[in-house]
Design a protein around this motif. Structure first.
Motif, PDB file in Angstrom:
ATOM      1  N   ASN A 256      55.854  24.587  12.003  1.00  0.00           N
ATOM      2  CA  ASN A 256      55.055  24.906  10.823  1.00  0.00           C
ATOM      3  C   ASN A 256      55.564  26.183  10.149  1.00  0.00           C
ATOM      4  OD1 ASN A 256      52.542  26.179   9.437  1.00  0.00           O
ATOM      5  ND2 ASN A 256      51.916  24.065   9.780  1.00  0.00           N
TER       6      ASN A 256
ATOM      7  N   ARG B  89      47.403  23.776  22.334  1.00  0.00           N
ATOM      8  CA  ARG B  89      48.342  23.804  21.196  1.00  0.00           C
ATOM      9  C   ARG B  89      49.794  23.712  21.641  1.00  0.00           C
ATOM     10  NH1 ARG B  89      44.595  22.652  17.510  1.00  0.00           N
ATOM     11  NH2 ARG B  89      42.807  24.041  17.757  1.00  0.00           N
TER      12      ARG B  89
ATOM     13  N   TRP C 145      42.516  31.604   3.856  1.00  0.00           N
ATOM     14  CA  TRP C 145      41.173  31.295   4.349  1.00  0.00           C
ATOM     15  C   TRP C 145      41.232  30.793   5.792  1.00  0.00           C
ATOM     16  CZ3 TRP C 145      36.921  32.739   1.775  1.00  0.00           C
ATOM     17  CH2 TRP C 145      37.052  33.015   0.406  1.00  0.00           C
ATOM     18  N   CYS C 146      42.160  31.355   6.575  1.00  0.00           N
ATOM     19  CA  CYS C 146      42.416  30.862   7.935  1.00  0.00           C
ATOM     20  C   CYS C 146      41.173  30.918   8.813  1.00  0.00           C
ATOM     21  CB  CYS C 146      43.526  31.673   8.580  1.00  0.00           C
ATOM     22  SG  CYS C 146      44.887  32.015   7.478  1.00  0.00           S
ATOM     23  N   HIS C 147      40.283  31.897   8.546  1.00  0.00           N
ATOM     24  CA  HIS C 147      39.084  32.021   9.374  1.00  0.00           C
ATOM     25  C   HIS C 147      38.041  30.974   9.022  1.00  0.00           C
ATOM     26  CE1 HIS C 147      38.385  33.974   5.670  1.00  0.00           C
ATOM     27  NE2 HIS C 147      37.295  34.640   6.003  1.00  0.00           N
TER      28      HIS C 147
ATOM     29  N   LYS D  47      48.345  23.731   4.159  1.00  0.00           N
ATOM     30  CA  LYS D  47      48.988  23.033   5.275  1.00  0.00           C
ATOM     31  C   LYS D  47      49.535  23.995   6.306  1.00  0.00           C
ATOM     32  CE  LYS D  47      53.477  22.852   3.102  1.00  0.00           C
ATOM     33  NZ  LYS D  47      54.655  22.098   2.763  1.00  0.00           N
ATOM     34  N   THR D  48      49.277  25.302   6.136  1.00  0.00           N
ATOM     35  CA  THR D  48      49.829  26.273   7.079  1.00  0.00           C
ATOM     36  C   THR D  48      49.052  26.219   8.397  1.00  0.00           C
ATOM     37  OG1 THR D  48      50.639  27.510   5.207  1.00  0.00           O
ATOM     38  CG2 THR D  48      50.650  28.667   7.288  1.00  0.00           C
ATOM     39  N   ILE D  49      49.581  26.886   9.413  1.00  0.00           N
ATOM     40  CA  ILE D  49      49.263  26.594  10.804  1.00  0.00           C
ATOM     41  C   ILE D  49      47.773  26.469  11.134  1.00  0.00           C
ATOM     42  CG2 ILE D  49      49.527  29.015  11.502  1.00  0.00           C
ATOM     43  CD1 ILE D  49      50.524  25.913  13.556  1.00  0.00           C
ATOM     44  N   THR D  50      46.932  27.422  10.730  1.00  0.00           N
ATOM     45  CA  THR D  50      45.536  27.348  11.172  1.00  0.00           C
ATOM     46  C   THR D  50      44.831  26.143  10.553  1.00  0.00           C
ATOM     47  OG1 THR D  50      45.584  29.755  11.275  1.00  0.00           O
ATOM     48  CG2 THR D  50      43.462  28.723  11.572  1.00  0.00           C
TER      49      THR D  50
ATOM     50  N   PRO E 296      36.129  33.803  14.369  1.00  0.00           N
ATOM     51  CA  PRO E 296      37.149  34.105  13.358  1.00  0.00           C
ATOM     52  C   PRO E 296      36.561  35.016  12.282  1.00  0.00           C
ATOM     53  CG  PRO E 296      36.278  31.894  13.020  1.00  0.00           C
ATOM     54  CD  PRO E 296      35.656  32.413  14.283  1.00  0.00           C
ATOM     55  N   GLY E 297      37.406  35.851  11.687  1.00  0.00           N
ATOM     56  CA  GLY E 297      36.910  36.703  10.604  1.00  0.00           C
ATOM     57  C   GLY E 297      37.687  38.001  10.477  1.00  0.00           C
TER      58      GLY E 297
ATOM     59  N   PHE F 286      44.046  37.659   5.575  1.00  0.00           N
ATOM     60  CA  PHE F 286      43.094  37.462   4.478  1.00  0.00           C
ATOM     61  C   PHE F 286      42.229  38.695   4.285  1.00  0.00           C
ATOM     62  CE2 PHE F 286      42.279  35.100   8.387  1.00  0.00           C
ATOM     63  CZ  PHE F 286      41.111  35.665   8.866  1.00  0.00           C
TER      64      PHE F 286
ATOM     65  N   ARG G 282      41.910  40.205   0.563  1.00  0.00           N
ATOM     66  CA  ARG G 282      40.947  39.507  -0.296  1.00  0.00           C
ATOM     67  C   ARG G 282      39.545  40.041  -0.045  1.00  0.00           C
ATOM     68  NH1 ARG G 282      40.309  34.694   1.969  1.00  0.00           N
ATOM     69  NH2 ARG G 282      38.462  35.608   2.896  1.00  0.00           N
TER      70      ARG G 282
ATOM     71  N   SER H  93      46.255  23.511   9.567  1.00  0.00           N
ATOM     72  CA  SER H  93      46.892  22.365  10.191  1.00  0.00           C
ATOM     73  C   SER H  93      46.245  22.065  11.551  1.00  0.00           C
ATOM     74  CB  SER H  93      48.376  22.679  10.338  1.00  0.00           C
ATOM     75  OG  SER H  93      49.082  21.564  10.692  1.00  0.00           O
ATOM     76  N   MET H  94      45.979  23.141  12.318  1.00  0.00           N
ATOM     77  CA  MET H  94      45.349  22.999  13.633  1.00  0.00           C
ATOM     78  C   MET H  94      43.908  22.518  13.523  1.00  0.00           C
ATOM     79  SD  MET H  94      46.754  26.530  15.368  1.00  0.00           S
ATOM     80  CE  MET H  94      45.193  26.918  16.110  1.00  0.00           C
ATOM     81  N   LYS H  95      43.255  22.879  12.431  1.00  0.00           N
ATOM     82  CA  LYS H  95      41.815  22.613  12.319  1.00  0.00           C
ATOM     83  C   LYS H  95      41.495  21.355  11.517  1.00  0.00           C
ATOM     84  CE  LYS H  95      40.753  26.607  14.335  1.00  0.00           C
ATOM     85  NZ  LYS H  95      39.774  26.991  15.330  1.00  0.00           N
TER      86      LYS H  95
ATOM     87  N   CYS I  54      49.785  28.815   2.958  1.00  0.00           N
ATOM     88  CA  CYS I  54      48.605  29.639   3.274  1.00  0.00           C
ATOM     89  C   CYS I  54      47.913  30.224   2.042  1.00  0.00           C
ATOM     90  CB  CYS I  54      48.988  30.773   4.215  1.00  0.00           C
ATOM     91  SG  CYS I  54      47.552  31.655   4.871  1.00  0.00           S
TER      92      CYS I  54
ATOM     93  N   VAL J 188      41.378  37.708  11.967  1.00  0.00           N
ATOM     94  CA  VAL J 188      41.420  36.963  13.226  1.00  0.00           C
ATOM     95  C   VAL J 188      41.156  35.484  12.963  1.00  0.00           C
ATOM     96  CG1 VAL J 188      40.438  36.774  15.543  1.00  0.00           C
ATOM     97  CG2 VAL J 188      40.550  39.016  14.409  1.00  0.00           C
ATOM     98  N   SER J 189      42.091  34.629  13.416  1.00  0.00           N
ATOM     99  CA  SER J 189      41.916  33.192  13.208  1.00  0.00           C
ATOM    100  C   SER J 189      42.578  32.407  14.327  1.00  0.00           C
ATOM    101  CB  SER J 189      42.499  32.779  11.856  1.00  0.00           C
ATOM    102  OG  SER J 189      43.897  32.882  11.864  1.00  0.00           O
TER     103      SER J 189
END
Lengths: 386, 153
Positions: A307, A299, B122-124, B79-82, A235-236, A81, A84, B84-86, B119, A228-229
């Motif tokens: 996924n 996990r 916005w994974c963070h 629905k992508t991994i992060t 995260p960021g 990301f 963006r 999904s995990m969160k 995805c 980083v996530s």
């Protein structure tokens, strides 16, 4: 291999006077600009890592008077990301980088292909673009940029699929060669670069290649913005000097229980804990477009792989059989092994299929599905089976 | 269904009638009406002087160029991994309960369509979703209810 540790850098988001840098660039010849970028050893920041200087050099060498500069802002890799953020906070440097690229290769027209998911950024981006066009006119230079939007197709981040999409077609990758540098958008010589690459190029011109190569390692010069996530307390977006090990990264960003790091997104590599210390993040180890996802011991790596495979099955353009059918069969295969409908040794067959996809797929999507598949299956075999 | 009227002609005036005008035209129609009707695609084909199959073939390739009827507000939950995990599943459950529809469906009043998407970057700040063009991040069930209420009028 030299180990450098982890150090934060502020190059991409650093505020600069764009006009001063552009005036400097326009006072340089095409050869001088390309020489600077070559000397910096800058490699594409989108993930594939092609030397930017060479790309510009090849495009500059083409005789066609009509050439294009494209900024690839179709940032779709899961876990990425940073583009963006760069567009949001420093779009003027993206525009500046494109103008410098245009100067280097003799192109007067640029396109930015922005993914549909980032459409909300457009009003602000147009405002900045208007200022940029005004500034370029003041300097007395001829270069203009237009936006083209994506519409929710991961594959359009592949350069030739992106050209097809701008041309108004299905985003299906083309055969290569010819490469974009000789025949890209509208079959004209085209240099297509990632958002971060263009900003980095502008900073190299601003500061000089000699200054830039002080950062990083022999194979991975400079710094890079990381997204980083996952299981991390922080995260960021972080800009870091290249050359650190996964261990050093995990020490900074992990939650104390990190069991694996997925470097480079769904199409990248999964690094398990036992390999953290010996794996360098960069072109000498695991390359990345910036996506860094941390997983802790709560996990299931089967779920992670499942996924990713669902993602690829949906995002495969369907044009070539190895990728279209391969993605679906890998997904079906691990489900069968999990349910006990196939023996665990069936995973070996699936690994062979992933290898075949690497050789036989037409583009980077199908070719890289095996990266995540093999690195997860080989390092977390028990989790995938039981 | 919506009336295509002069819209396609106006969009062709704005974006041109070349093949590369196709995506911007289709995107503008979707921006306004959220999906492409057969009539709209035939009209675009006629303006650009290409076959309707070319228009449909292009549109159907892109997830965001829907060719099925969509509600006024299209919700796309990542629905992508992060995500999904969160807690993506809790978000979906909340939305399904609130809107009384399943993923892939549209409310009878045509106000909302609920979809999952890959995805969105916005994974963070996972879990995340888009409503039309607008991203919403760091979602909780409570936050989602408030956000949806804001779109109900």
């Amino acid at each position: 291999m030299k180990k450098k540790g982890l150090s934060k850098v502020d190059l991409i988001f650093e505020t600069i006077d764009a006009k001063v840098v552009l005036e400097k660039a326009f006072s340089m010849t095409s050869e001088e600009i390309i020489q600077q970028i070559l000397e910096s050893s800058l490699k594409g920041r989108g993930g594939a890592g092609f030397p930017t200087g060479l790309k510009w050099k090849y495009t500059a060498a083409e005789k066609d008077p009509e050439k294009y500069v494209i900024c690839n802002a179709d940032e779709g890799e899961p876990g990425t990301f940073k583009d963006r953020e760069i567009l949001d906070r420093a779009s003027y440097k993206v525009y500046g980088g494109m103008a410098i690229a245009g100067r280097a290769m003799g192109a007067k027209k640029g396109y930015i292909y922005l993914r549909g998911e980032y459409r909300f950024l457009l009003p602000q981006l147009y405002l900045e673009l208007h200022k940029f066009h005004k500034m370029i006119a003041e300097i007395g230079y001829d270069f203009s940029i237009e936006y083209r939007m994506g519409s929710g197709a991961y594959i359009c981040g592949e350069e030739s699929a992106l050209f097809e999409s701008i041309e108004g077609r299905r985003g299906e990758p083309r055969n290569k060669p010819p490469y974009p540098t000789s025949s890209g958008l509208f079959n004209k010589p085209t240099s297509i670069n990632n958002v971060e690459t263009l900003v980095t190029a502008m900073m190299i011109i601003a500061k000089g290649a000699q200054e830039y190569v002080k950062l990083g390692t022999k194979d991975s010069r400079g710094s890079k913005v990381f997204s980083v996530s996952g299981d991390t307390p922080v995260p960021g977006i972080f800009e870091l000097e290249l050359g650190m090990t996964v261990q050093e990264f995990v020490t900074e960003f992990g939650d104390g229980d990190t069991k694996a790091v997925q470097v480079g997104g769904a199409s990248g590599f999964c690094v398990p804990r036992k390999k953290f210390a010996d794996t360098i993040i960069g072109f000498e180890g695991v390359p990345t477009g910036g996506s860094m996802k941390l997983f802790n011991s709560s996990r299931s790596m089967y779920n992670v792989l499942h996924n990713y495979l669902e993602f690829f099955s949906e995002e495969s353009c369907g044009q070539c059989t190895p990728c279209r059918v391969g993605c679906q069969q890998l997904l079906k295969g691990i489900e069968m092994v999990k349910k006990g409908e196939a023996k665990s040794t069936y995973l070996y067959e699936l690994v062979k299929l992933a290898d075949t996809m690497k050789v036989a797929s037409k583009c980077g999507l199908g070719q890289s599905v095996g990266n995540a598949f093999k690195s997860i299956v080989e390092n977390f075999r028990e989790e995938v089976i039981y | 269904m919506y009336n295509t009227g002069n819209m396609v002609k106006e969009l062709a005036e704005k974006h041109g009638r070349k093949r590369e005008s196709l995506m911007p035209i289709l995107q503008d129609i979707v921006k306004k009406h959220n999906y492409l009707t057969d009539d709209a695609m035939v009209a675009v084909a006629s303006e650009l002087d290409i076959s309707a199959a070319e228009v449909y073939g292009t549109a159907s390739f892109y997830t965001f160029l829907d060719t099925e009827e969509r509600g006024k507000n299209v919700i796309r939950v990542c629905k992508t991994i992060t995500c999904s995990m969160k807690g993506k599943n809790d978000i979906i459950e909340t939305l399904e309960d609130m809107l009384k529809i399943k993923v892939g469906e549209t409310t009878p009043d045509k106000l909302f369509t609920l979809l999952e998407t890959n995805c969105i970057g916005w994974c963070h700040k996972a879990p995340a979703m888009l409503i039309n063009d607008m991203p919403y991040t760091d979602l909780t069930s409570e936050a989602v209810i408030d956000i949806i209420k804001g779109y109900m009028h």
